[in-house]
Motif scaffolding. Structure first.
Motif, PDB file in Angstrom:
ATOM      1  N   SER A 104      36.410  34.996  49.855  1.00 18.76           N
ATOM      2  CA  SER A 104      37.013  35.648  51.026  1.00 18.76           C
ATOM      3  C   SER A 104      35.957  36.449  51.790  1.00 18.76           C
ATOM      4  O   SER A 104      36.156  36.809  52.946  1.00 18.76           O
ATOM      5  N   THR A 105      34.818  36.699  51.168  1.00 22.32           N
ATOM      6  CA  THR A 105      33.685  37.315  51.875  1.00 22.32           C
ATOM      7  C   THR A 105      33.361  36.506  53.130  1.00 22.32           C
ATOM      8  O   THR A 105      33.052  37.061  54.186  1.00 22.32           O
ATOM      9  N   GLN A 106      33.442  35.189  53.012  1.00 19.41           N
ATOM     10  CA  GLN A 106      33.143  34.362  54.188  1.00 19.41           C
ATOM     11  C   GLN A 106      34.232  34.477  55.249  1.00 19.41           C
ATOM     12  O   GLN A 106      33.937  34.396  56.451  1.00 19.41           O
ATOM     13  N   GLU A 205      43.666  41.381  57.064  1.00 21.31           N
ATOM     14  CA  GLU A 205      44.359  41.809  55.832  1.00 21.31           C
ATOM     15  C   GLU A 205      43.677  41.142  54.639  1.00 21.31           C
ATOM     16  O   GLU A 205      43.690  39.922  54.515  1.00 21.31           O
ATOM     17  N   ASP A 206      43.093  41.954  53.766  1.00 24.26           N
ATOM     18  CA  ASP A 206      42.284  41.449  52.651  1.00 24.26           C
ATOM     19  C   ASP A 206      43.043  41.726  51.348  1.00 24.26           C
ATOM     20  O   ASP A 206      43.212  42.884  50.971  1.00 24.26           O
ATOM     21  N   ASP A 207      43.516  40.667  50.686  1.00 25.41           N
ATOM     22  CA  ASP A 207      44.386  40.905  49.523  1.00 25.41           C
ATOM     23  C   ASP A 207      43.984  40.061  48.300  1.00 25.41           C
ATOM     24  O   ASP A 207      44.722  39.167  47.876  1.00 25.41           O
ATOM     25  N   PRO A 208      42.809  40.347  47.711  1.00 27.85           N
ATOM     26  CA  PRO A 208      42.386  39.515  46.573  1.00 27.85           C
ATOM     27  C   PRO A 208      42.994  39.925  45.234  1.00 27.85           C
ATOM     28  O   PRO A 208      42.821  39.229  44.242  1.00 27.85           O
ATOM     29  N   TYR A 209      43.700  41.086  45.200  1.00 26.59           N
ATOM     30  CA  TYR A 209      44.124  41.645  43.901  1.00 26.59           C
ATOM     31  C   TYR A 209      45.611  41.504  43.608  1.00 26.59           C
ATOM     32  O   TYR A 209      46.051  41.856  42.524  1.00 26.59           O
ATOM     33  N   ARG A 210      46.401  41.015  44.561  1.00 27.89           N
ATOM     34  CA  ARG A 210      47.865  41.055  44.439  1.00 27.89           C
ATOM     35  C   ARG A 210      48.382  40.519  43.110  1.00 27.89           C
ATOM     36  O   ARG A 210      49.314  41.085  42.525  1.00 27.89           O
TER      37      ARG A 210
HETATM   38  C1  LIG Z   1      38.577  44.116  48.600  1.00 26.15           C
HETATM   39  C2  LIG Z   1      37.701  42.954  48.343  1.00 26.15           C
HETATM   40  N1  LIG Z   1      37.644  41.962  49.229  1.00 26.15           N
HETATM   41  C3  LIG Z   1      36.874  40.886  49.043  1.00 26.15           C
HETATM   42  C4  LIG Z   1      36.100  40.755  47.898  1.00 26.15           C
HETATM   43  C5  LIG Z   1      35.213  39.544  47.745  1.00 26.15           C
HETATM   44  O1  LIG Z   1      35.905  38.486  47.266  1.00 26.15           O
HETATM   45  P1  LIG Z   1      35.285  37.004  47.189  1.00 26.15           P
HETATM   46  O2  LIG Z   1      34.683  36.865  45.836  1.00 26.15           O
HETATM   47  O3  LIG Z   1      36.470  36.127  47.380  1.00 26.15           O
HETATM   48  O4  LIG Z   1      34.281  36.832  48.262  1.00 26.15           O
HETATM   49  C6  LIG Z   1      36.111  41.757  46.945  1.00 26.15           C
HETATM   50  C7  LIG Z   1      35.271  41.639  45.753  1.00 26.15           C
HETATM   51  O5  LIG Z   1      35.024  42.555  45.018  1.00 26.15           O
HETATM   52  C8  LIG Z   1      36.931  42.888  47.171  1.00 26.15           C
HETATM   53  O6  LIG Z   1      36.987  43.900  46.310  1.00 26.15           O
END
Ligand SMILES: Cc1ncc(COP(=O)(O)O)c(C=O)c1O
Length: 393
Positions: A104-106, A205-210
């Motif tokens: 999701s960084t990208q 909206e950044d939701d990698p932890y849900r």
């Molecule tokens: C809030 C948040 N967004 C995005 C990321 C990055 O995720 P990805 O590995 O999918 O690039 C992290 C990683 O620690 C994160 O804490």
């Protein structure tokens, strides 16, 4: 000519990228108990299963998966994501509104590439995720931090900023936020979706932890309240399958997605097809949630242990009580300096990240972030006792 005279792009002015890297160097010391990282536990990484799946996929369709693919993403994964998102994030979208990305960084990078000119205003939570703040800085955004409390970002302040500053974007992590572990309340989620369309601000909206919830009940995404397409949703399989696979996704209005897709063409053409196919296999065969369940049990116990140890940790004035995710954010008494104390903690064999790095304008030197996914329960107990020693002096 001496290489020191090389002229780098202005976007790197003031960006060192070294603050946290220095801390990570300390962690190489043998025996160090680290609460500093944000990685999934090595025990949670399904090496054997991913190996089996990749092997089978390559036997079956290696000629496709090893070839160049479409920037728009691996079609079967996009189909699987449509039902996963409906199930887990409570919003409906079509496959055309999804772009698989390389972590999701990208997604964040592409949104910035698509939307931001140098100097454009972007609202961020205070504190917020360092990595994406770095991305915003590289696109030369003007960051406007808005404070948060136990229910997430202060939406009255947010509206004030929308009204007076006319930002282009809001970057927000609504669930088990990094670094605080806090979750945005339902009311605030609805209000943010509404404010975004009222003031014409794109919400990233950044939701990698849900999926990493240990207690309490799930809340719908901000995107689920979005009627006009102002919310761009970024998801990731890094925390629930493997960060090394680098598979995430962006869901956005077709107009936004089109620009991001063009931006991705010159970035990496497409996300690795084998990796997209592995994630698709997990979703298609209902393997994800049973796997997540095992991670949740283990992280939930670690979170409990750390919270218990914090309740009797000397010197700590306040700390968040997350219902999921990987982090707890703590405050020492006013006037204490978590960066100076880190040196002492490291001498004793335990490390954390000083909170100042998560604030757009620095300061807040009495804060720090703890991670509980990497250390074992035993290490959490020992490490927290060491921290209590350091902080109570
Ligand atoms: C809030 C948040 N967004 C995005 C990321 C990055 O995720 P990805 O590995 O999918 O690039 C992290 C990683 O620690 C994160 O804490």
């Amino acid at each position: 000519m001496n290489i020191d005279s090389i002229r780098f792009a202005d976007r790197f002015n003031g960006i060192s990228g070294s603050a946290i890297r220095e801390i990570f160097k300390l962690l190489a010391v043998p025996g160090m108990i680290s609460f500093a990282g944000g990685n999934p536990s090595p025990d949670s990484l399904p090496g054997e299963k991913v190996g089996e799946i990749a092997n089978a996929l390559l036997q079956e369709k290696g000629k496709i998966l090893l070839q160049y693919g479409a920037t728009e993403g691996y079609a079967p994964l996009k189909e699987s994501l449509v039902s996963y998102l409906k199930d887990r994030f409570s919003f409906t979208c079509t496959a055309e509104e999804i772009l698989p990305v390389t972590g999701s960084t990208q997604a964040m990078d592409l949104l910035c590439k698509a939307l931001l000119n140098p100097g454009d205003k972007v609202v961020v939570e205070s504190p917020t995720f360092l990595g994406n703040m770095q991305c915003l800085n590289l696109y030369q955004a003007h960051l406007i931090p808005v404070e948060s409390d136990d229910d997430g970002i202060n939406v009255d302040k947010l509206e004030e900023v929308f009204k007076t500053e006319h930002p282009k974007m809001l970057y927000i992590i609504p669930t088990f936020q990094n670094p605080t572990g806090r979750t945005l309340s339902l009311e605030r989620r609805k209000r943010i979706a509404h404010l975004a369309s009222e003031y014409g601000v794109v919400v990233a909206e950044d939701d990698p932890y849900r999926d990493l919830r240990y207690t309490g009940s799930e809340l719908p995404s901000i995107k689920s309240f979005d009627e006009e397409g102002w919310v761009a949703f970024m998801g990731s399989f890094s925390k629930v399958i493997s960060p090394g696979l680098r598979v995430g996704y962006l869901v956005a209005h077709p107009n936004i997605l089109r620009k991001c897709t063009i931006g991705k063409q010159s970035s990496d053409v497409h996300t690795a097809l084998v990796n997209q196919a592995v994630v698709d296999y997990y979703l298609r065969n209902d393997l994800l949630m049973p796997h997540v369940e095992t991670i949740r049990n283990s992280y939930g116990e670690k979170a409990d242990t750390m919270l218990q140890m914090l309740s009797k940790c000397g010197g700590v004035a306040r700390y968040t009580k997350p219902e999921g995710g990987l982090f707890i954010f703590c405050e020492l008494e006013e006037g204490q300096d978590a960066t100076a104390l880190l040196k002492k903690a490291v001498e004793k064999g335990v490390a954390y990240v000083p909170g100042t790095h998560f604030y757009a304008n620095g300061g807040h030197h009495n804060t720090f972030r703890l991670n509980f996914s990497m250390p074992s329960v035993e290490q959490i107990k020992i490490g927290m006792e060491k921290l209590s020693d350091v902080f109570s002096r």
